[in-house]
Write an enzyme that holds these catalytic residues in place. Sequence first.
Site, PDB file in Angstrom:
ATOM      1  N   HIS A 151     -20.124 -17.365   7.897  1.00 15.05           N
ATOM      2  CA  HIS A 151     -20.811 -16.236   8.476  1.00 15.05           C
ATOM      3  C   HIS A 151     -22.118 -16.203   8.886  1.00 15.05           C
ATOM      4  CE1 HIS A 151     -22.486 -16.260   4.451  1.00 15.05           C
ATOM      5  NE2 HIS A 151     -23.272 -15.289   4.950  1.00 15.05           N
TER       6      HIS A 151
HETATM    7  C1  UD1 Z   1     -25.632 -10.542   4.152  1.00 14.75           C
HETATM    8  C2  UD1 Z   1     -26.910 -11.366   3.626  1.00 14.75           C
HETATM    9  C3  UD1 Z   1     -26.502 -12.887   3.483  1.00 14.75           C
HETATM   10  C4  UD1 Z   1     -25.121 -13.069   2.477  1.00 14.75           C
HETATM   11  C5  UD1 Z   1     -24.125 -12.199   3.266  1.00 14.75           C
HETATM   12  C6  UD1 Z   1     -22.562 -12.059   2.478  1.00 14.75           C
HETATM   13  C7  UD1 Z   1     -28.949 -10.623   4.623  1.00 14.75           C
HETATM   14  C8  UD1 Z   1     -29.838 -10.966   5.615  1.00 14.75           C
HETATM   15  N1  UD1 Z   1     -27.793 -11.566   4.875  1.00 14.75           N
HETATM   16  O1  UD1 Z   1     -25.197 -11.013   5.493  1.00 14.75           O
HETATM   17  O2  UD1 Z   1     -27.176 -13.466   2.817  1.00 14.75           O
HETATM   18  O3  UD1 Z   1     -24.702 -14.237   2.395  1.00 14.75           O
HETATM   19  O4  UD1 Z   1     -24.403 -10.777   3.408  1.00 14.75           O
HETATM   20  O5  UD1 Z   1     -21.677 -11.290   2.997  1.00 14.75           O
HETATM   21  O6  UD1 Z   1     -29.112  -9.799   3.767  1.00 14.75           O
HETATM   22  N2  UD1 Z   1     -20.604  -5.420   8.208  1.00 14.75           N
HETATM   23  C9  UD1 Z   1     -19.227  -4.562   7.924  1.00 14.75           C
HETATM   24  N3  UD1 Z   1     -19.064  -4.162   6.770  1.00 14.75           N
HETATM   25  C10 UD1 Z   1     -19.626  -4.387   5.605  1.00 14.75           C
HETATM   26  C11 UD1 Z   1     -20.944  -5.134   5.952  1.00 14.75           C
HETATM   27  C12 UD1 Z   1     -21.341  -5.498   6.917  1.00 14.75           C
HETATM   28  O7  UD1 Z   1     -18.575  -4.528   8.943  1.00 14.75           O
HETATM   29  O8  UD1 Z   1     -19.277  -3.713   4.508  1.00 14.75           O
HETATM   30  C13 UD1 Z   1     -20.762  -5.921   9.430  1.00 14.75           C
HETATM   31  C14 UD1 Z   1     -22.249  -5.123   9.880  1.00 14.75           C
HETATM   32  O9  UD1 Z   1     -21.967  -4.257  10.819  1.00 14.75           O
HETATM   33  C15 UD1 Z   1     -22.850  -6.390  10.502  1.00 14.75           C
HETATM   34  C16 UD1 Z   1     -22.284  -7.639  10.020  1.00 14.75           C
HETATM   35  O10 UD1 Z   1     -21.423  -7.128   9.338  1.00 14.75           O
HETATM   36  O11 UD1 Z   1     -22.832  -6.417  11.927  1.00 14.75           O
HETATM   37  C17 UD1 Z   1     -23.286  -8.204   9.148  1.00 14.75           C
HETATM   38  O12 UD1 Z   1     -23.765  -7.591   8.004  1.00 14.75           O
HETATM   39  P1  UD1 Z   1     -25.200  -7.585   7.277  1.00 14.75           P
HETATM   40  O13 UD1 Z   1     -25.559  -6.970   6.141  1.00 14.75           O
HETATM   41  O14 UD1 Z   1     -26.467  -7.399   8.373  1.00 14.75           O
HETATM   42  O15 UD1 Z   1     -25.389  -9.228   6.955  1.00 14.75           O
HETATM   43  P2  UD1 Z   1     -24.406 -10.385   6.567  1.00 14.75           P
HETATM   44  O16 UD1 Z   1     -24.208 -11.266   7.874  1.00 14.75           O
HETATM   45  O17 UD1 Z   1     -23.365  -9.544   5.798  1.00 14.75           O
END
Ligand code: UD1
Length: 363
Positions: A209
Amino acid sequence: MIITIVAGARPNFMKIAPIIHAIQKAQDKKRNISYRLVHTGQHYDKNMSDTFFEELNIPRPDVNLGVGSGSQAEQTAGIMIAFEKELLRNPTDLVIVVGDVTSTMACSIVAKKLNIKVAHIEAGIRSWDLTMPEEINRMVTDVLADYYFTTSEIANINLKNIGVKSDRIFFVGNVMIDTLLANMKRLKKPEIFDSLGLEEKKYLMLTLHRPANVDESEKLKALMSEIVNNVRGLPIIFPIHPRTAKIFSELGIQANNLHIVAPMGYLEFNYMVKHCKAVITDSGGITEETTVMGIPCITLRDNTERPETCVIGTNELVGNTPKVIKPILNKLFSGNWKKGNIPELWDGKTSERIIDILLGLQL
Ligand code: UD1
């Protein structure tokens, strides 16, 4: 003592669970400690958040700030604005933040600007890679915190090198491993295990991811093709993170041995890890779990903030270029993977140590 505990994203939930359970134990012993649980809402899907609360017996958050997704700045700003209001409404003696997600950093800044003490759990680890948002989150949090709870001697050294006084650093072990050890007997076989006809040690687990691996579609495609073609036909189970899913659907990658599934709950995911031949991942936390379970782990990154998983544990860092995949899988199938040991104090009792220390502090 009133403590505010912050959790925002998936890897936070398994870290706060044992801390809350240790607080509950202290309350049973009539110790003067209470807590308020704040979910920032950084992760909001059922299978990225709610499932973990249910499975790990984490009480419902007292409040969910509902911040959701956005760019790094949007998310940070949204969390800060909402958390400041939360702290002004609900005064606290101490804010506990865990790990390295955006919520960790944003809430530390807010607490310190309100002159509230901050304890950082999993402090001091460093990848020295500032292209990772998590590294910036770690650095900022560790400049601000008052109390540092660490998982390794290297983390202690990193903190001392930035001027943290030794009496603020508490080497206590790993809260994530508290959760793993407490749940080892509860791990749950997912339905796909039988429906795909999987056999113990005859499949691999894959998680990807990190932006460096999944945000460029051509690179992701090349990595995936090397992986599916070099596992000697074994099934690969790939619980796909929402970030990866968005890009993956456009790539058209299909292979008979590649099984893409929704993000799994904690108990099912770790069941799958415990029984697999190896894990291929770009996560940090999973490398700690594989180390404790003695499962070979191939990390598709150039660096790690958790070097003990390589030096002591079963993890090997191989970088993230497609050409590294074949040789490392050949090594795996040769049967000579290192056995590894368990790092010091990763013994399931870390959270109790933390609460004991907090109760002894003059806040
Ligand atoms: C975050 C953490 C990372 C951790 C990861 C585990 C930061 C900078 N990164 O990254 O350290 O390893 O979580 O999962 O805090 N999204 C959904 N549903 C959700 C959550 C996210 O669809 O419940 C989508 C969001 O719209 C976004 C993408 O996933 O486009 C990334 O989510 P984000 O919270 O920005 O960071 P992660 O890549 O999940």
